[in-house]
Structures are given as C-alpha cells and as structure tokens.
Design a protein around this motif. Structure first.
Motif, short mmCIF file in Angstrom:
data_model
loop_
_atom_site.label_atom_id
_atom_site.label_comp_id
_atom_site.label_asym_id
_atom_site.label_seq_id
_atom_site.Cartn_x
_atom_site.Cartn_y
_atom_site.Cartn_z
N SER A 1 0.87 -1.21 0.18
CA SER A 1 -0.01 -0.10 -0.12
C SER A 1 0.84 1.34 -0.05
CB SER A 1 -0.82 0.19 1.34
OG SER A 1 -1.72 -0.91 1.41
N ILE A 2 1.96 1.05 0.84
CA ILE A 2 2.80 2.50 0.59
C ILE A 2 3.40 2.42 -0.71
CG2 ILE A 2 5.09 3.10 1.56
CD1 ILE A 2 4.60 1.92 4.16
N THR B 1 0.96 4.23 -2.85
CA THR B 1 0.85 5.95 -2.59
C THR B 1 1.91 6.72 -3.20
OG1 THR B 1 2.48 5.96 -0.40
CG2 THR B 1 -0.04 5.68 -0.19
N GLU C 1 -1.76 13.38 1.20
CA GLU C 1 -1.78 12.55 2.44
C GLU C 1 -0.49 12.64 2.86
OE1 GLU C 1 -3.55 8.88 1.44
OE2 GLU C 1 -5.56 9.73 0.95
N GLU D 1 1.24 9.95 4.01
CA GLU D 1 2.18 8.96 3.50
C GLU D 1 2.76 9.48 2.31
OE1 GLU D 1 -0.26 7.42 5.30
OE2 GLU D 1 1.43 6.70 6.43
#
Ligand code: FES
Lengths: 145, 359
Positions: free
Chosen positions: B158-159, B162, B302, B304
């Motif tokens: 998921s990182i 981003t 965001e 992240e």
C-alpha cells in the motif's frame, strides 16, 4: 553524396522506427499482462454474512466478500452495519473492539466509529459501507447501489 | 615455477592464457591506510550473497509457493527435515547480516568519497545492488505466508501504491490485483528466486569488473600517506585476511542460527483481522516508523505520500551524490557531505530504535 546520406538516413529511420514500434507493442502487451483481469463478480454480489444468533449485540465478525474481507458489526443498541474491512490507511484488516464498542485497526492504531467514520489515528477516509439486508434470521451484505 | 611447466598447466595455458590472470592477480593491491579495514565489507557482502544463493537453493527443494501449502512446507522443513531448521535460520539471519553489510559498505564508500570521479559508475551499480538487496528482503519476507508477513506486505505494497504517478500501477503489479493473494505469493516467489538473482548477478559482475578495472579507491585524506610499496598485495595477503573475516562471519551466522531461531508465527488468514504489532523487517522500520509521525494530511497531500516522496528524494540524493560533490574529485572534500551522511545514519538509527522500543 547527399543522396546516399539521405538514403542512409531513410533506412535508419525505417529500421529504428520499426524497432521502436516492435518494442512498444511487446512492452504494452507485457504491461497489460502483469495486471490480472478483475474477477468481475463483486458488482452485484450478495453474501450471507451471519446468522442473527452469531452476532449478539456489541460484537462484530469478519466475513469474506468476494476477494475482500468485510466486517459486519452489531453495536450494543443500534442497527447492524457492514463495511469493507480494509483500513483506508494502509489496507490492514480492521476489527471490532467490544471494549471500545467501535471499529479499530491494529496496524497503526486507527479508530472508526460505528458509521465507519475515521475518528482517530492515521486513516484518512471512512470505511466503505456495505448494505445489510435482513432476511429471516440471516444478514446479507452487498455493495450499495 | 615448476607447476607452470606441468602438462595440465600447459594445456590450460594454451587455451585460456591463465598466466595473464595470474600476473594480474599478483599485481593487484589494496591500499594500506588507517581506514583499510572498511575494505573488508565489500567482500563480506559478496560472501553473504554466496551464502544466500547456497541456502536459498537448498530451501527451494522443499518450499511450495501457494497460499495453501507455503506455510506448511516451511513448517515441515523446519520441523521434520534433517537440518532444515539450520538452513532456514541461516538464510534468514544471513539475509539480515547481508543488508547490514550492504549499508556498512555503502556508508564507508560514502564517507571515503569513493564515489568521486572516476568511480561514479561503480557507485551507481552499488546503489542498485543495495536496492536489490532491499527487494530481496521485501519479497522473501512474505514467502513463509505467516500472519505478520502477510499484513506487513499489505502495508508495504500500500505504501508503494501511494507513490505519485506510477505507484498505483506498480503496487497492483506487485500484488497481482488489489489485494495480497495467492497471486502475490507466486509473484514474490518468482521475483525472489529468479528475477532479482538474475539482475543482481549481472549488476554484481559489473560492479566487480569496474573495481578490477579501476583499482580500489583511497580516501582523499590518505592519498599522500599510502604509497604503492606499502600497499597490501591482494593475493594472497589481503585475500587470506578476508578469508579470516569470512570464517568469523560464518561462525557468527551459525551461532545466531542455533541460539536464536527465526519464528515462523501463525499461518496467514486473509480473512482475519490484522494483529497488533505488525512490523516490517528492521531495514524498513526507519521508513515505517517515520511515516507514523507524519500527520494524516500535509497541506494538499496525504501524509504517506509526502513521507514516501521524502524517502525517494533521499534515495535520489545518494544516487546522485557523485555529481553533487564535485569538489571531492579535485581532492577538496566538502564537510557538508559528511554532515549529511551522519544525519542520514542518525535518522535511521534513531527510527529503528524507536520502532523496537516505543513501537
Ligand atoms: S493500516 Fe489501518 S491504521 Fe494503518
């Protein structure tokens, strides 16, 4: 002399351009190949999530919804709700905390209320809500229209 | 020399001209100065890479890369196969020491300004190798298909997603879809045992060839102190010392594998809630920990995304430092680069410590 040069340029262009097109075709096929096709079923999927007896007040249950985990929760006094159980922060699977009576993500301590709204911690968005339909003593979940 | 006249020698000599290689080796030297010890780290990395290839091939004999069987195959390997536990523990420990040695090697090269002209390409290949080492770690972590690794991979991918622009595509390519599933396991397996080894060997050969071609770099401060006469002949002097270091590492590795076996944990269940205490391997914790301290939103983005872009810029700095630090090539090291290097190390160490203490 000039003619020969331009002929060479022409053939270079032809070969170079052909090579580029050839490479591009192969590359785009590979780029598309690596992403699998969507399984296509989730759109109108309605899934039996729990029997009423399995879900006493102040409890929650993780169920399979297509290829994703979903969570169905029954608050102490409220109506049954369901959400995709994928945390909007970094995609961990959330859980129901009966001591807090709300939804919690263990990965980075993210909290969601019983409407799926992100109330504290890093999650940036609310959970995606699913529709719950009660038929007899069974709860079915499906995507919201 | 007597051996050089033997029939066997002659046979090979006529075909391969080995005497040239022998002559090259006998002329190869290692500079002698107060930082010579740091040169051993390159060899240590090489040695540990060899250990990984060797133990990795052994693990392949039992490992099954499917969600149904992966965990069980590792449990069988560790529990039933004679010395299976030793092979797996050694592979896991060596992986960690390998990344550690890569970092030591890179930072020693950094502080000695070994990246300066004419060794920019060597630095670049080294940077790539470090990236590959991290890729090995990330892809290998998932393979036992246990709960911690499963969710750490969900978070890790998921990182990746981003990352602005291509992140989403890369994330989905890695996972083979939106979620971590059996497809992800197949992919990580293929990446871990075929794709990365192939690329790593090619880049490694280039890295080593460049070092042979250009000789070893000397720190600017030591250039006047070391002379060609004082240099250590590579063969056999330096080689034997390096071999001693390898033996030492081997002993440490075996001791760690026996005394501190690697946990297998519980089997991953994609339809269970994530447990508390999800952590990536330590060499990613400085990133995951730092991300924790960022607010959910920073201006328009965001948190992240901002963090990840920050780490990418950090990586870009390391990649481009040979071009940024022009003075080093002229023999004028700029202390600014030393300070930046120290800051990077401090940041990493502090974050890693925080990850393991505060959590
Ligand atoms: S993944 Fe849920 S809080 Fe980070």
């Amino acid at each position: 002399m000039e003619r020969r040069l331009s002929r060479r340029m022409f053939s270079n262009l032809l070969v170079g351009g052909g090579l580029l097109i050839w490479l591009g075709t192969i590359l785009q096929a590979i780029f598309r190949y690596v992403i699998p096709p969507a399984s296509g079923q989730v759109g109108s999927l309605s899934v039996l999530a729990a029997k009423t007896t399995e879900l006493p007040p102040n409890s929650g249950k993780i169920v399979r919804y297509g290829s994703s985990p979903a969570i169905i929760v029954r608050p102490p006094g409220g109506e049954v709700r369901a959400f995709l159980a994928i945390c909007t922060h970094l995609a961990c699977t959330v859980q129901y905390r009966d001591d807090l009576a709300h939804i919690w993500c263990a990965c980075h301590n993210g909290h969601f209320d019983l409407f799926g709204r992100n109330v504290s911690g890093p999650p940036p968005r609310p959970l995606e809500e699913l529709q719950v339909v009660t038929r007899g003593n069974e709860f079915f979940i499906s995507k919201r229209a | 020399m007597k051996t050089q006249n033997s029939k066997v020698w002659q046979w090979f000599e006529e075909r391969l001209r080995i005497s040239e290689i022998v002559r090259f080796l006998s002329h190869k030297t290692v500079p002698r100065h107060r930082y010579t010890a740091w040169y051993y780290f390159g060899g240590v990395v090489l040695f540990l890479f060899g250990v990984q290839v060797f133990t990795g091939i052994l693990l392949l004999m039992y490992y099954t890369p499917t969600p149904e069987a992966a965990y069980e195959s590792v449990r069988f390997l560790v529990g039933e196969v004679p010395f299976g536990w030793l092979i797996r523990n050694t592979h896991s420990w060596a992986a960690n020491l390998f990344v550690l040695a890569c970092f030591c090697h890179m930072f020693s090269a950094y502080f000695m300004r070994a990246y300066r002209k004419p060794r920019e390409i060597t630095w670049l290949t080294g940077f790539l190798l470090l990236g590959l080492a991290l890729g090995f770690g990330f892809s290998g972590y998932l393979l036992p298909w246990n709960e911690l690794a499963f969710f750490a991979t969900r978070v890790g991918t998921s990182i990746v997603s981003t990352v602005p622009l291509l992140g989403g595509y890369i994330g989905e390519t890695l996972k083979g879809g939106e979620m971590v599933t059996g497809l992800t396991l197949s992919r990580f397996f293929g990446i871990h045992v075929a794709l990365l080894p192939l690329i790593a060997v090619l880049v490694l050969l280039l890295h080593l060839a460049l070092i042979q071609r250009q000789g070893m770099s000397e720190p600017i401060s030591q250039q006047h102190h070391s002379s060609q006469e004082e240099a250590i002949p590579f063969f056999p002097h330096f080689f034997l010392r390096e071999a001693m270091v390898w033996l030492g590492i081997m002993a440490v590795l075996l001791a760690l594998s026996i005394l501190s076996p690697w946990e297998l944990g519980t089997k991953a269940d994609p339809f269970a809630s994530a447990p508390a205490g999800i952590k990536p391997e330590w060499y990613f914790t400085y990133m995951s920990q730092a991300l924790k301290y960022l607010p959910g939103r920073i201006l328009l983005w965001e948190g992240e995304t901002v963090g990840i872009v920050g780490f990418m810029l950090g990586g870009l700095y390391l990649l481009l430092v040979p071009l940024l630090d022009r003075g080093a090539a002229r023999g004028k090291p700029n202390p600014i680069f030393t300070i930046i290097g120290v800051c990077i190390i401090l940041f990493m160490v502090v974050m890693i410590i925080l990850a393991y203490t505060v959590g």
